[in-house]
Design an enzyme around this catalytic site. Structure first.
Site, PDB file in Angstrom:
ATOM      1  N   VAL A  14      42.134  35.689  40.701  1.00  0.00           N
ATOM      2  CA  VAL A  14      42.790  35.276  39.454  1.00  0.00           C
ATOM      3  C   VAL A  14      43.018  33.774  39.433  1.00  0.00           C
ATOM      4  O   VAL A  14      42.757  33.105  38.423  1.00  0.00           O
ATOM      5  CB  VAL A  14      44.119  36.033  39.267  1.00  0.00           C
ATOM      6  CG1 VAL A  14      44.876  35.505  38.053  1.00  0.00           C
ATOM      7  CG2 VAL A  14      43.877  37.535  39.123  1.00  0.00           C
ATOM      8  N   GLN A  35      41.562  28.085  51.862  1.00  0.00           N
ATOM      9  CA  GLN A  35      40.880  27.040  51.104  1.00  0.00           C
ATOM     10  C   GLN A  35      40.219  27.649  49.862  1.00  0.00           C
ATOM     11  O   GLN A  35      39.779  28.797  49.877  1.00  0.00           O
ATOM     12  CB  GLN A  35      39.826  26.350  51.973  1.00  0.00           C
ATOM     13  CG  GLN A  35      39.092  25.209  51.322  1.00  0.00           C
ATOM     14  CD  GLN A  35      40.012  24.116  50.801  1.00  0.00           C
ATOM     15  OE1 GLN A  35      40.503  24.189  49.661  1.00  0.00           O
ATOM     16  NE2 GLN A  35      40.259  23.114  51.624  1.00  0.00           N
ATOM     17  N   TYR A 132      54.408  47.366  48.334  1.00  0.00           N
ATOM     18  CA  TYR A 132      54.003  46.288  47.429  1.00  0.00           C
ATOM     19  C   TYR A 132      54.881  46.288  46.183  1.00  0.00           C
ATOM     20  O   TYR A 132      55.447  45.263  45.801  1.00  0.00           O
ATOM     21  CB  TYR A 132      52.533  46.457  47.049  1.00  0.00           C
ATOM     22  CG  TYR A 132      52.092  45.499  45.974  1.00  0.00           C
ATOM     23  CD1 TYR A 132      52.063  44.129  46.204  1.00  0.00           C
ATOM     24  CD2 TYR A 132      51.696  45.963  44.717  1.00  0.00           C
ATOM     25  CE1 TYR A 132      51.656  43.247  45.216  1.00  0.00           C
ATOM     26  CE2 TYR A 132      51.286  45.082  43.724  1.00  0.00           C
ATOM     27  CZ  TYR A 132      51.277  43.733  43.976  1.00  0.00           C
ATOM     28  OH  TYR A 132      50.885  42.850  43.005  1.00  0.00           O
ATOM     29  N   TYR A 199      41.224  42.652  31.958  1.00  0.00           N
ATOM     30  CA  TYR A 199      40.087  41.811  32.296  1.00  0.00           C
ATOM     31  C   TYR A 199      40.591  40.431  32.690  1.00  0.00           C
ATOM     32  O   TYR A 199      41.450  39.846  32.018  1.00  0.00           O
ATOM     33  CB  TYR A 199      39.132  41.722  31.112  1.00  0.00           C
ATOM     34  CG  TYR A 199      37.975  40.782  31.320  1.00  0.00           C
ATOM     35  CD1 TYR A 199      37.140  40.915  32.430  1.00  0.00           C
ATOM     36  CD2 TYR A 199      37.714  39.756  30.410  1.00  0.00           C
ATOM     37  CE1 TYR A 199      36.082  40.038  32.628  1.00  0.00           C
ATOM     38  CE2 TYR A 199      36.648  38.891  30.591  1.00  0.00           C
ATOM     39  CZ  TYR A 199      35.839  39.036  31.713  1.00  0.00           C
ATOM     40  OH  TYR A 199      34.786  38.163  31.906  1.00  0.00           O
TER      41      TYR A 199
END
Length: 331
Positions: A14, A35, A132, A199
């Site tokens: 994302v 990175q 989570y 999406y």
């Protein structure tokens, strides 16, 4: 715009797309323990568990987008969910206070609602079923306390996206699409359970929308692309996009769960991680629909329909020639 925006945890799926769409509108930097494949020149290596590194990274910034999270189903030890997702959030807020930063966008998750809820909106009772979801809810509580105790000009936006898919992603939706597209797909259950999805090209535009239109105060939004599809309809979308007939095999739920438990045992014995597990079968068969009226009535217009997002993803992954093999692993 002159806003100095720091994305925390934006080297992944994302975040990479978010940098791509927002770098022309803001002065951006990325703080991540990994990175960035595409934006190393904008990236500082650091961990949200490192207070001193955060304090230095936020100097001169005016906005924060906090994406960093432990999110896989199989994180071990489970304390990592809370060290990163909860204490990491506290550390970010402490760094914001030290540097006078008053605006934050936080990506939470619909996992805070739990499984098999009936189309929950943002006011629905919270009932997370895994670490989570629990850790994301605790992080939200930390953020709300920070907002309530601070000056009026503080701006807090919490976004709870459903499962996000798109080009280059290697998560549950990709695995499902790959199985369907390859004709190696067995439907567990009747296939009438609906799945809310988002999406990536739309969720990043919604985050950017919130950055361009910051509001004082506290806002929370579910993000889902509508209308929802059930599993049978999803198979039809794949057939339409790829112009091929997908073989249909249905397995009873009990048999599917038994297979998942078998893979759980095998994973413990071998120490390997498998694409099938009891948690994933349970999530596959669950109805995961969420109300996103608030987001879609906020003035935001999604640039892609859900069908367009699926088609773009399917064409990129299974039809078009690849320029590189860079992918992002998520749930």
């Amino acid at each position: 715009m002159n806003e100095q925006v720091i994305f925390i945890g934006a080297s992944g799926f994302v975040g990479t797309r978010l940098i791509e769409t927002a770098k022309s509108d803001f002065s951006i930097c990325n703080f991540d323990k990994q990175q960035s494949h595409f934006y190393p020149e904008l990236t500082t290596i650091g961990d949200v568990r490192d207070q001193a590194a955060l304090d230095a990274a936020l100097a001169g910034k005016t906005m924060v987008v906090l994406l960093a999270a432990e999110h896989r189903d199989d994180v071990s030890p489970t304390s990592l969910y809370y060290d990163v997702n909860v204490q990491g959030t506290r550390n970010v807020l402490q760094a914001m206070d030290k540097n006078g930063v008053k605006n934050i966008v936080f990506t939470s998750s619909v996992a805070v609602y739990g499984l098999n809820k009936k189309n929950p909106d943002e006011n629905h009772p919270i009932d997370p079923f895994n670490h989570y979801g629990k850790s994301k809810w605790q992080a939200e509580e930390v953020l709300r306390e920070w907002h309530q105790q601070g000056p009026e000009e503080r701006s807090l936006t919490i976004i709870r996206p459903t499962v996000i898919f798109g080009e280059r992603n290697r998560g549950n939706v990709y695995n499902l699409l790959k199985q369907i597209a390859g004709g190696k797909f067995a439907m567990v259950g009747a296939g009438n359970n609906y799945k809310s999805m988002a999406y990536v090209g739309n969720i990043i535009e919604f985050i950017k929308f919130r950055l361009v239109n910051p509001e004082k105060g506290y806002q929370v939004y579910n993000y889902i692309d509508k209308p929802d599809l059930n599993m049978n309809q999803l198979v039809s979308e794949v057939e339409k996009s790829l112009d091929k007939k997908i073989p249909s095999v249905h397995l009873p739920y009990a048999l599917g769960m038994l297979g998942g438990y078998c893979f759980d045992v095998l994973s413990k014995i071998t120490g390997k991680k498998y694409a099938i597990s009891s948690v994933r079968v349970k999530k596959f068969c669950a109805t995961t629909q969420y109300d996103a009226t608030r987001a879609h009535s906020s003035g935001f217009k999604a640039p892609y329909s859900l069908s367009e997002g699926l088609d773009r993803t399917l064409q990129y992954e299974f039809v078009d020639a690849k320029k590189d093999d860079i992918t992002f692993v998520s749930e």
